[in-house]
Scaffold this active site. Structure first.
Site, PDB file in Angstrom:
ATOM      1  N   GLY A  76       0.817  -1.220   0.000  1.00 38.92           N
ATOM      2  CA  GLY A  76       0.000   0.000   0.000  1.00 38.92           C
ATOM      3  C   GLY A  76       0.849   1.268   0.000  1.00 38.92           C
ATOM      4  N   ASP A 135      -4.319 -12.864   3.242  1.00 36.70           N
ATOM      5  CA  ASP A 135      -5.354 -12.041   3.868  1.00 36.70           C
ATOM      6  C   ASP A 135      -5.279 -12.276   5.379  1.00 36.70           C
ATOM      7  N   LEU A 136      -5.338 -11.202   6.138  1.00 37.33           N
ATOM      8  CA  LEU A 136      -5.244 -11.354   7.597  1.00 37.33           C
ATOM      9  C   LEU A 136      -6.428 -12.125   8.168  1.00 37.33           C
ATOM     10  N   SER A 149      -3.900   6.553  13.903  1.00 45.97           N
ATOM     11  CA  SER A 149      -4.267   7.746  13.131  1.00 45.97           C
ATOM     12  C   SER A 149      -4.672   8.870  14.070  1.00 45.97           C
ATOM     13  N   TYR A 188     -14.472   3.679  11.010  1.00 50.67           N
ATOM     14  CA  TYR A 188     -13.028   3.560  10.755  1.00 50.67           C
ATOM     15  C   TYR A 188     -12.242   3.983  12.000  1.00 50.67           C
ATOM     16  N   LYS A 226      -9.577   1.921  14.707  1.00 50.73           N
ATOM     17  CA  LYS A 226      -8.212   2.333  15.109  1.00 50.73           C
ATOM     18  C   LYS A 226      -8.102   2.400  16.633  1.00 50.73           C
ATOM     19  N   PHE A 258      -0.696  11.844  11.092  1.00 51.02           N
ATOM     20  CA  PHE A 258      -1.591  12.950  10.751  1.00 51.02           C
ATOM     21  C   PHE A 258      -1.959  12.809   9.261  1.00 51.02           C
ATOM     22  N   ASN A 259      -1.624  13.698   8.379  1.00 51.44           N
ATOM     23  CA  ASN A 259      -2.109  13.560   6.989  1.00 51.44           C
ATOM     24  C   ASN A 259      -0.961  13.225   6.033  1.00 51.44           C
ATOM     25  N   ASN A 275      -9.437  12.183  -0.493  1.00 51.61           N
ATOM     26  CA  ASN A 275      -8.444  13.005   0.217  1.00 51.61           C
ATOM     27  C   ASN A 275      -7.970  14.171  -0.651  1.00 51.61           C
ATOM     28  N   ARG A 306      -4.910  21.181   8.659  1.00 58.09           N
ATOM     29  CA  ARG A 306      -4.390  19.835   8.928  1.00 58.09           C
ATOM     30  C   ARG A 306      -2.869  19.879   8.998  1.00 58.09           C
ATOM     31  N   ASP A 345     -15.939  16.612   9.499  1.00 53.54           N
ATOM     32  CA  ASP A 345     -14.576  17.161   9.401  1.00 53.54           C
ATOM     33  C   ASP A 345     -14.192  17.956  10.649  1.00 53.54           C
TER      34      ASP A 345
HETATM   35  P1  NAD Z   1      -3.382   1.510   1.733  1.00 52.74           P
HETATM   36  O1  NAD Z   1      -4.806   1.114   1.483  1.00 52.74           O
HETATM   37  O2  NAD Z   1      -2.610   2.051   0.605  1.00 52.74           O
HETATM   38  O3  NAD Z   1      -2.579   0.269   2.352  1.00 52.74           O
HETATM   39  C1  NAD Z   1      -3.204  -0.699   3.178  1.00 52.74           C
HETATM   40  C2  NAD Z   1      -2.888  -2.060   2.596  1.00 52.74           C
HETATM   41  O4  NAD Z   1      -3.508  -3.068   3.393  1.00 52.74           O
HETATM   42  C3  NAD Z   1      -3.401  -2.242   1.168  1.00 52.74           C
HETATM   43  O5  NAD Z   1      -2.326  -2.649   0.356  1.00 52.74           O
HETATM   44  C4  NAD Z   1      -4.459  -3.342   1.298  1.00 52.74           C
HETATM   45  O6  NAD Z   1      -4.514  -4.155   0.137  1.00 52.74           O
HETATM   46  C5  NAD Z   1      -3.992  -4.089   2.525  1.00 52.74           C
HETATM   47  N1  NAD Z   1      -5.042  -4.810   3.261  1.00 52.74           N
HETATM   48  C6  NAD Z   1      -6.239  -4.358   3.675  1.00 52.74           C
HETATM   49  N2  NAD Z   1      -6.905  -5.323   4.341  1.00 52.74           N
HETATM   50  C7  NAD Z   1      -6.098  -6.416   4.340  1.00 52.74           C
HETATM   51  C8  NAD Z   1      -6.234  -7.732   4.864  1.00 52.74           C
HETATM   52  N3  NAD Z   1      -7.346  -8.138   5.495  1.00 52.74           N
HETATM   53  N4  NAD Z   1      -5.231  -8.597   4.680  1.00 52.74           N
HETATM   54  C9  NAD Z   1      -4.094  -8.234   4.027  1.00 52.74           C
HETATM   55  N5  NAD Z   1      -3.927  -7.014   3.504  1.00 52.74           N
HETATM   56  C10 NAD Z   1      -4.917  -6.108   3.663  1.00 52.74           C
HETATM   57  O7  NAD Z   1      -3.398   2.529   2.961  1.00 52.74           O
HETATM   58  P2  NAD Z   1      -2.244   3.446   3.511  1.00 52.74           P
HETATM   59  O8  NAD Z   1      -2.607   4.854   3.226  1.00 52.74           O
HETATM   60  O9  NAD Z   1      -0.931   2.937   3.110  1.00 52.74           O
HETATM   61  O10 NAD Z   1      -2.470   3.218   5.073  1.00 52.74           O
HETATM   62  C11 NAD Z   1      -1.745   2.246   5.798  1.00 52.74           C
HETATM   63  C12 NAD Z   1      -2.271   2.210   7.225  1.00 52.74           C
HETATM   64  O11 NAD Z   1      -2.142   3.505   7.788  1.00 52.74           O
HETATM   65  C13 NAD Z   1      -3.744   1.835   7.339  1.00 52.74           C
HETATM   66  O12 NAD Z   1      -3.911   1.018   8.473  1.00 52.74           O
HETATM   67  C14 NAD Z   1      -4.423   3.163   7.538  1.00 52.74           C
HETATM   68  O13 NAD Z   1      -5.624   3.052   8.261  1.00 52.74           O
HETATM   69  C15 NAD Z   1      -3.384   3.924   8.342  1.00 52.74           C
HETATM   70  N6  NAD Z   1      -3.488   5.393   8.187  1.00 52.74           N
HETATM   71  C16 NAD Z   1      -3.500   5.941   6.946  1.00 52.74           C
HETATM   72  C17 NAD Z   1      -3.654   7.329   6.801  1.00 52.74           C
HETATM   73  C18 NAD Z   1      -3.703   7.952   5.434  1.00 52.74           C
HETATM   74  O14 NAD Z   1      -4.194   9.087   5.329  1.00 52.74           O
HETATM   75  N7  NAD Z   1      -3.213   7.312   4.385  1.00 52.74           N
HETATM   76  C19 NAD Z   1      -3.787   8.139   7.939  1.00 52.74           C
HETATM   77  C20 NAD Z   1      -3.738   7.537   9.198  1.00 52.74           C
HETATM   78  C21 NAD Z   1      -3.591   6.153   9.320  1.00 52.74           C
HETATM   79  N1  UFG Z   2     -10.853  18.648   1.449  1.00 52.37           N
HETATM   80  C1  UFG Z   2     -11.462  19.489   0.547  1.00 52.37           C
HETATM   81  N2  UFG Z   2     -11.840  18.984  -0.667  1.00 52.37           N
HETATM   82  C2  UFG Z   2     -11.619  17.686  -1.020  1.00 52.37           C
HETATM   83  C3  UFG Z   2     -10.966  16.827  -0.085  1.00 52.37           C
HETATM   84  C4  UFG Z   2     -10.607  17.346   1.144  1.00 52.37           C
HETATM   85  O1  UFG Z   2     -11.693  20.657   0.831  1.00 52.37           O
HETATM   86  O2  UFG Z   2     -11.994  17.288  -2.132  1.00 52.37           O
HETATM   87  C5  UFG Z   2     -10.436  19.192   2.743  1.00 52.37           C
HETATM   88  C6  UFG Z   2     -11.121  18.502   3.920  1.00 52.37           C
HETATM   89  O3  UFG Z   2     -12.363  19.095   4.188  1.00 52.37           O
HETATM   90  C7  UFG Z   2     -10.084  18.702   5.027  1.00 52.37           C
HETATM   91  C8  UFG Z   2      -8.746  18.690   4.272  1.00 52.37           C
HETATM   92  O4  UFG Z   2      -9.059  18.962   2.907  1.00 52.37           O
HETATM   93  O5  UFG Z   2     -10.250  19.962   5.595  1.00 52.37           O
HETATM   94  C9  UFG Z   2      -8.030  17.359   4.365  1.00 52.37           C
HETATM   95  O6  UFG Z   2      -8.941  16.331   3.975  1.00 52.37           O
HETATM   96  P1  UFG Z   2      -8.487  14.822   3.732  1.00 52.37           P
HETATM   97  O7  UFG Z   2      -9.709  14.070   3.311  1.00 52.37           O
HETATM   98  O8  UFG Z   2      -7.305  14.787   2.837  1.00 52.37           O
HETATM   99  O9  UFG Z   2      -7.974  14.350   5.153  1.00 52.37           O
HETATM  100  P2  UFG Z   2      -8.770  14.284   6.540  1.00 52.37           P
HETATM  101  O10 UFG Z   2      -7.984  15.104   7.506  1.00 52.37           O
HETATM  102  O11 UFG Z   2     -10.186  14.566   6.400  1.00 52.37           O
HETATM  103  O12 UFG Z   2      -8.658  12.723   6.841  1.00 52.37           O
HETATM  104  C10 UFG Z   2      -7.422  12.127   7.135  1.00 52.37           C
HETATM  105  C11 UFG Z   2      -7.437  10.654   6.731  1.00 52.37           C
HETATM  106  C12 UFG Z   2      -8.458   9.902   7.553  1.00 52.37           C
HETATM  107  C13 UFG Z   2      -8.224  10.138   9.009  1.00 52.37           C
HETATM  108  C14 UFG Z   2      -8.204  11.623   9.308  1.00 52.37           C
HETATM  109  C15 UFG Z   2      -7.870  11.912  10.732  1.00 52.37           C
HETATM  110  O13 UFG Z   2      -7.779  10.523   5.367  1.00 52.37           O
HETATM  111  O14 UFG Z   2      -8.286   8.524   7.313  1.00 52.37           O
HETATM  112  O15 UFG Z   2      -7.196  12.246   8.493  1.00 52.37           O
HETATM  113  O16 UFG Z   2      -6.638  11.374  11.024  1.00 52.37           O
HETATM  114  F1  UFG Z   2      -9.244   9.561   9.722  1.00 52.37           F
END
Ligand code: NAD
Ligand code: UFG
Length: 337
Positions: free
Chosen positions: A11, A59-60, A125, A149, A153, A178-179, A199, A231, A295
């Site tokens: 991922g 798969d987990l 997160s 979601y 977490k 964070f983001n 996002n 953010r 939000d």
């Molecule tokens: P991602 O979706 O790119 O990566 C997650 C990976 O997990 C994917 O490759 C998916 O195929 C795999 N996966 C999901 N369920 C599975 C299962 N049951 N068995 C095996 N593989 C499985 O997401 P990411 O952005 O890389 O995020 C990684 C982690 O960080 C996640 O746990 C996410 O919740 C957490 N996180 C992400 C963000 C963000 O904004 N990207 C923010 C905070 C926390």
């Molecule tokens: N935003 C827009 N337009 C868009 C998308 C986002 O204005 O099309 C704004 C949102 O309202 C927010 C900011 O951009 O103010 C960031 O939004 P994101 O969706 O990129 O990120 P969030 O902070 O809402 O969410 C992220 C992760 C979530 C996590 C959350 C809190 O995507 O998984 O941070 O940690 F839950």
């Protein structure tokens, strides 16, 4: 040479972390069910680093496959990224999220217990802070969850802490991201969302590349310097190095170690657009629309604890993040294909 299992390693954040691990000579096994990623990401990581990781499509939720994996390997630690992460989808399909994220983690931990592997770094997160009362946010701020979601977490954080209370030989790092945005500087790996991104950064880059007509900014009358929400955007490569520092921390037997991983700097949506324009010279057309339900207004980290205890800090600013996100998007307009 340490042997690390990375769940979800194909991922977005996982692939960037595997790259750092390989660069630092760790032995790496990646498992992923490829539900939200492609194996191509790992192939590119191997090309960039000139090193190989072992991949198994697991798969987990498949307990037998996990048992087999742990019985045939000798892992020192697990970095656990695998999970579903779309907030909106979690509201629509809560059971899918509870089953995948929570059952998946319980299965993983059971396999770890049976194999005597008791070191884990978990992807938590900033969502565990809900809509925080004040920023910068410290790790001991009140925790809450505002959607399924987020509840997965927070629940996993509690499950892991309870494992440690029951058996204090467990060492657990809970990393609250964070983001995460940006991409590796090569532009070979990056974020590859399915469908229309929810996002901000991938939405902006898809507007820039001409796949989407304009950005809709969710809310222009928040109590912030320009009315748009704030953010803490962090470059995914800085985030990746935080995991290596957390692994090193586990060697000190800290028990439970909880860290915010952000830059400590808040940026508004309009700040991101300005930085993107500075990084790329491209204008992003936008309109300001209604607020998005759920939000937070302002959410940025206090990162003092991670800076001091992990000896970790970020090196890339918002303009770097925009430049690298755009580089990835431009080189891969349709993602990994
Ligand atoms: P991602 O979706 O790119 O990566 C997650 C990976 O997990 C994917 O490759 C998916 O195929 C795999 N996966 C999901 N369920 C599975 C299962 N049951 N068995 C095996 N593989 C499985 O997401 P990411 O952005 O890389 O995020 C990684 C982690 O960080 C996640 O746990 C996410 O919740 C957490 N996180 C992400 C963000 C963000 O904004 N990207 C923010 C905070 C926390
Ligand atoms: N935003 C827009 N337009 C868009 C998308 C986002 O204005 O099309 C704004 C949102 O309202 C927010 C900011 O951009 O103010 C960031 O939004 P994101 O969706 O990129 O990120 P969030 O902070 O809402 O969410 C992220 C992760 C979530 C996590 C959350 C809190 O995507 O998984 O941070 O940690 F839950």
């Amino acid at each position: 040479m340490k042997n690390i299992l990375v769940t979800g390693g194909t991922g977005f954040i996982g692939s960037h972390t595997v790259l750092e691990l390989l660069n630092q000579n760790y032995r790496v096994t990646v498992i992923d069910n490829l539900s939200n990623s492609k194996l191509e990401s790992l192939k590119r990581v191997e090309t960039i680093t000139g090193r190989n990781a072992c991949f198994k499509k697991i798969d987990l939720l498949d307990v037998k496959a996990l048992e087999e994996l742990f019985s045939t390997n000798d892992f020192d630690a697990v970095i656990h990224f695998a999970g579903l992460k779309a907030v909106g989808e979690s509201v629509e399909y809560p059971l899918r999220y509870y089953k995948n994220n929570i059952n998946g983690t319980v299965n993983l931990c059971e396999a770890m217990v049976n194999a005597g592997v008791k070191n884990i770094v978990f992807s938590s997160s900033a969502t565990v802070y809900g809509d925080p009362e004040k920023s910068p946010i410290l790790e001991d701020s009140p925790l809450t969850s505002v959607n399924p979601y987020g509840r997965t977490k927070l629940t996993i954080e509690y499950i892991l802490q309870e494992l440690h209370y029951a058996d204090d030989t467990w060492n657990i790092a809970l990393l609250r991201y964070f983001n995460p945005v940006g991409a590796h500087e090569s532009g070979e790996i990056g974020e590859d969302p399915n469908g229309i991104p929810s996002n901000l950064m991938p939405f902006i880059t898809q507007v820039a590349v001409g796949k989407l007509p304009e950005l809709k900014i969710f809310g222009g009358n928040y109590p912030t310097h320009d009315g748009t929400a704030i953010r803490d955007y962090i470059h995914v490569c800085d985030l990746a190095t935080g995991h290596l520092k957390a692994l090193e921390k586990l060697d000190e037997n800290p028990g439970i170690a909880i860290y915010n991983l952000g830059t400590g700097k808040g940026s508004s949506v309009l700040d991101v657009i300005t930085a993107f324009e500075k990084a790329t010279g491209m204008m992003i057309p936008y309109t300001i629309t209604d607020r998005r339900s759920g939000d937070a207004v302002i959410c940025y980290a206090d990162v003092t604890k991670a800076n001091n205890e992990l000896n970790w800090k970020t090196h890339r600013d918002l303009v770097d993040m925009c430049r690298d996100s755009w580089n990835w998007q431009q080189k891969n307009p349709d993602g990994y294909l």
